[in-house]
Write a protein that holds these residues in place. Structure first.
Motif, mmCIF file in Angstrom:
data_model
loop_
_atom_site.group_PDB
_atom_site.id
_atom_site.type_symbol
_atom_site.label_atom_id
_atom_site.label_comp_id
_atom_site.label_asym_id
_atom_site.label_seq_id
_atom_site.Cartn_x
_atom_site.Cartn_y
_atom_site.Cartn_z
ATOM 1 N N VAL A 11 0.872 -1.140 -0.087
ATOM 2 C CA VAL A 11 0.141 -0.077 0.104
ATOM 3 C C VAL A 11 0.827 1.278 0.095
ATOM 4 N N LEU A 12 0.673 2.124 -1.099
ATOM 5 C CA LEU A 12 1.333 3.310 -1.001
ATOM 6 C C LEU A 12 0.529 4.582 -0.804
ATOM 7 N N ARG A 13 0.973 5.617 -0.115
ATOM 8 C CA ARG A 13 0.412 6.687 0.334
ATOM 9 C C ARG A 13 1.208 8.060 -0.294
ATOM 10 N N SER A 14 0.219 8.717 -0.671
ATOM 11 C CA SER A 14 0.388 9.942 -1.224
ATOM 12 C C SER A 14 -0.098 11.219 -0.630
ATOM 13 N N GLN A 15 0.471 12.179 0.077
ATOM 14 C CA GLN A 15 0.118 13.470 0.589
ATOM 15 C C GLN A 15 0.618 14.650 0.011
ATOM 16 N N THR A 16 -0.293 15.432 -0.571
ATOM 17 C CA THR A 16 0.179 16.376 -1.588
ATOM 18 C C THR A 16 -0.546 17.780 -0.952
ATOM 19 N N GLU A 17 -0.114 18.739 -1.047
ATOM 20 C CA GLU A 17 -0.660 20.259 -0.881
ATOM 21 C C GLU A 17 -0.905 20.957 -2.257
ATOM 22 N N LEU A 18 -2.148 21.152 -2.146
ATOM 23 C CA LEU A 18 -2.680 22.172 -3.216
ATOM 24 C C LEU A 18 -2.411 23.579 -3.381
ATOM 25 N N PRO A 19 -2.026 24.262 -4.322
ATOM 26 C CA PRO A 19 -2.073 23.753 -5.772
ATOM 27 C C PRO A 19 -0.369 23.680 -5.874
ATOM 28 N N SER A 20 0.285 23.654 -4.817
ATOM 29 C CA SER A 20 1.860 23.687 -5.201
ATOM 30 C C SER A 20 2.353 22.521 -5.516
ATOM 31 N N GLY A 21 1.660 21.178 -5.149
ATOM 32 C CA GLY A 21 2.078 19.736 -5.213
ATOM 33 C C GLY A 21 3.102 19.500 -4.347
ATOM 34 N N ARG A 22 3.481 20.362 -3.306
ATOM 35 C CA ARG A 22 4.431 19.860 -2.332
ATOM 36 C C ARG A 22 4.080 18.756 -1.372
ATOM 37 N N PRO A 23 4.748 17.705 -1.238
ATOM 38 C CA PRO A 23 4.663 16.372 -0.511
ATOM 39 C C PRO A 23 4.621 17.072 1.180
ATOM 40 N N PHE A 24 3.717 16.411 1.757
ATOM 41 C CA PHE A 24 3.856 16.540 3.311
ATOM 42 C C PHE A 24 3.513 15.443 4.023
ATOM 43 N N ASP A 25 3.781 15.337 5.286
ATOM 44 C CA ASP A 25 3.561 13.894 6.072
ATOM 45 C C ASP A 25 2.748 14.684 7.302
ATOM 46 N N ALA A 26 1.375 14.191 7.139
ATOM 47 C CA ALA A 26 0.326 14.482 8.416
ATOM 48 C C ALA A 26 0.795 13.799 9.610
ATOM 49 N N ARG A 27 1.814 13.052 9.966
ATOM 50 C CA ARG A 27 2.105 12.729 11.308
ATOM 51 C C ARG A 27 3.015 13.746 11.916
ATOM 52 N N TYR A 28 3.557 14.578 11.182
ATOM 53 C CA TYR A 28 4.796 15.620 11.508
ATOM 54 C C TYR A 28 4.416 17.124 11.480
ATOM 55 N N GLU A 29 3.359 17.062 10.556
ATOM 56 C CA GLU A 29 2.934 18.605 10.364
ATOM 57 C C GLU A 29 1.381 18.688 10.139
ATOM 58 N N PRO A 30 0.800 20.084 10.445
ATOM 59 C CA PRO A 30 -0.521 20.139 10.444
ATOM 60 C C PRO A 30 -1.074 20.109 8.798
ATOM 61 N N LEU A 31 -2.439 19.720 8.695
ATOM 62 C CA LEU A 31 -2.714 19.423 7.398
ATOM 63 C C LEU A 31 -3.064 20.934 6.686
ATOM 64 N N PRO A 32 -2.607 21.078 5.526
ATOM 65 C CA PRO A 32 -2.716 22.228 4.612
ATOM 66 C C PRO A 32 -4.359 22.468 4.440
ATOM 67 N N LYS A 33 -4.573 23.794 4.234
ATOM 68 C CA LYS A 33 -6.102 24.113 3.846
ATOM 69 C C LYS A 33 -6.715 23.369 2.494
ATOM 70 N N ALA A 34 -5.694 23.079 1.779
ATOM 71 C CA ALA A 34 -5.999 22.380 0.364
ATOM 72 C C ALA A 34 -5.161 21.333 0.323
ATOM 73 N N TYR A 35 -5.459 20.052 0.028
ATOM 74 C CA TYR A 35 -4.618 18.843 -0.112
ATOM 75 C C TYR A 35 -5.309 17.582 -0.479
ATOM 76 N N ILE A 36 -4.459 16.756 -1.035
ATOM 77 C CA ILE A 36 -4.983 15.460 -1.425
ATOM 78 C C ILE A 36 -4.140 14.471 -0.450
ATOM 79 N N ASP A 37 -4.989 13.661 0.153
ATOM 80 C CA ASP A 37 -4.236 12.359 1.048
ATOM 81 C C ASP A 37 -4.876 11.241 0.360
ATOM 82 N N SER A 38 -4.194 10.309 -0.243
ATOM 83 C CA SER A 38 -4.670 9.132 -0.920
ATOM 84 C C SER A 38 -3.786 7.965 -0.774
#
Length: 226
Positions: free
Chosen positions: A137-164
Motif C-alpha cells: 500500500v502506497l500513500r501520497s500526501q500532497t498540498e494544493l496547488p503547489s504539489g508539495r509533499p507533506f507528512d500529516a504525522r509531523y505537520e498540520p494539514l494544509p487548507k487544500a490537499y489530497i491524501d490518498s
C-alpha cells in the motif's frame, strides 16, 4: 436582428446536468469497480484504515497468469527512477519505458520508504503497508496547488490537499494464478472543488492508467512464466 428566446442560454447547462447525472448513476459505479467480482469491491483490505474518513474509493481487479511470488517482484520494483509504473510511460514515468525484466537492485522495499512519483523526485509515494508477496500500500500526501509533499504525522494539514492511498493486494487463485486487487481511496480539501475534479478527471484518469497497468503487468508476468 437575432431573436433571443428566454431560457436559451440555460439549455447547455441543463444538458450538462443531465449528462453528469447519467454518468453518476450508470457509468461511475462501473468506473469505480472495474474488473471486480461480486464481493471484491466491498471486501476489507489492509490499508483501509489509513484514511478512515475517505471521500471516495475505487476497487479494480484482474487475474494474472502466475502465482503471487512471481508477481510480487514486478510490484516491488515500481517507482520512477526504478522499474516505472507499467502504465502510460509518457504520462507517469517521464517518457522512460517501464522495466521489462526483474532487476535485483530494485527489489528492496522497506516501511516508510519513498518511491518517486515523478522522475525529478519532487513528489513521492510512501510505503505505508508492506507484506511481501501479499500487500503493498502506497500513500501520497500532497498540498494544493503547489504539489508539495507533506507528512500529516509531523505537520498540520494544509487548507487544500489530497491524501490518498494506492493499494496492491495479491491473492492466490487456482491453477497457479494471482488475483490482483487494486484499491485507491483518498480524502481531499476543499471538497466542493475536489469533488468535481474527482468525478470529471481523476476517476476516469485512474481507470485509464490502471487498466493499462493491468495489461502491461499481464504481458510481463506471462513472459516470465513462459
Amino acid at each position: 436582428m437575432s431573436e433571443h428566446r428566454p431560457g436559451a442560454g440555460r439549455r447547455p447547462l441543463g444538458v450538462a446536468a443531465v449528462m453528469l447525472t447519467l454518468y453518476a448513476v450508470f457509468l461511475r459505479p462501473r468506473v469505480l469497480t472495474w474488473g471486480t467480482a461480486y464481493d471484491e469491491a466491498d471486501r476489507s483490505l489492509p490499508g483501509d484504515g489509513l484514511i478512515p474518513d475517505a471521500d471516495g474509493t475505487s476497487t479494480m481487479a484482474t487475474t494474472l497468469p502466475a502465482p503471487p511470488e512471481e508477481v510480487w517482484p514486478w510490484l516491488a520494483q515500481m517507482g520512477c527512477n526504478r522499474g516505472g509504473w507499467y502504465s502510460w510511460d509518457r504520462l507517469d514515468n517521464g517518457g522512460r519505458p517501464s522495466a521489462e525484466r526483474i532487476v535485483p537492485a530494485w527489489q528492496r522495499l522497506e516501511q516508510d520508504q519513498h518511491l518517486d512519483a515523478v522522475p525529478s523526485g519532487d513528489a513521492w509515494f510512501t510505503v505505508a503497508v508492506l507484506e511481501p508477496e501479499r500487500t503493498l500500500v502506497l500513500r501520497s500526501q500532497t498540498e494544493l496547488p503547489s504539489g508539495r509533499p507533506f507528512d500529516a504525522r509531523y505537520e498540520p494539514l494544509p487548507k487544500a490537499y489530497i491524501d490518498s492511498i494506492w493499494g496492491f493486494h495479491l491473492r492466490p487463485e487456482p491453477g497457479g494464478r494471482t488475483r490482483l486487487i487494486v484499491r485507491a481511496s483518498g480524502r481531499s480539501r476543499p471538497r466542493p472543488l475536489t469533488r468535481t475534479m474527482d468525478m470529471l478527471f481523476w476517476e476516469p484518469a485512474h481507470l485509464i492508467m490502471q487498466t493499462r497497468q493491468f495489461r502491461n503487468l499481464r504481458t510481463r508476468v506471462s513472459a516470465t512464466a513462459a
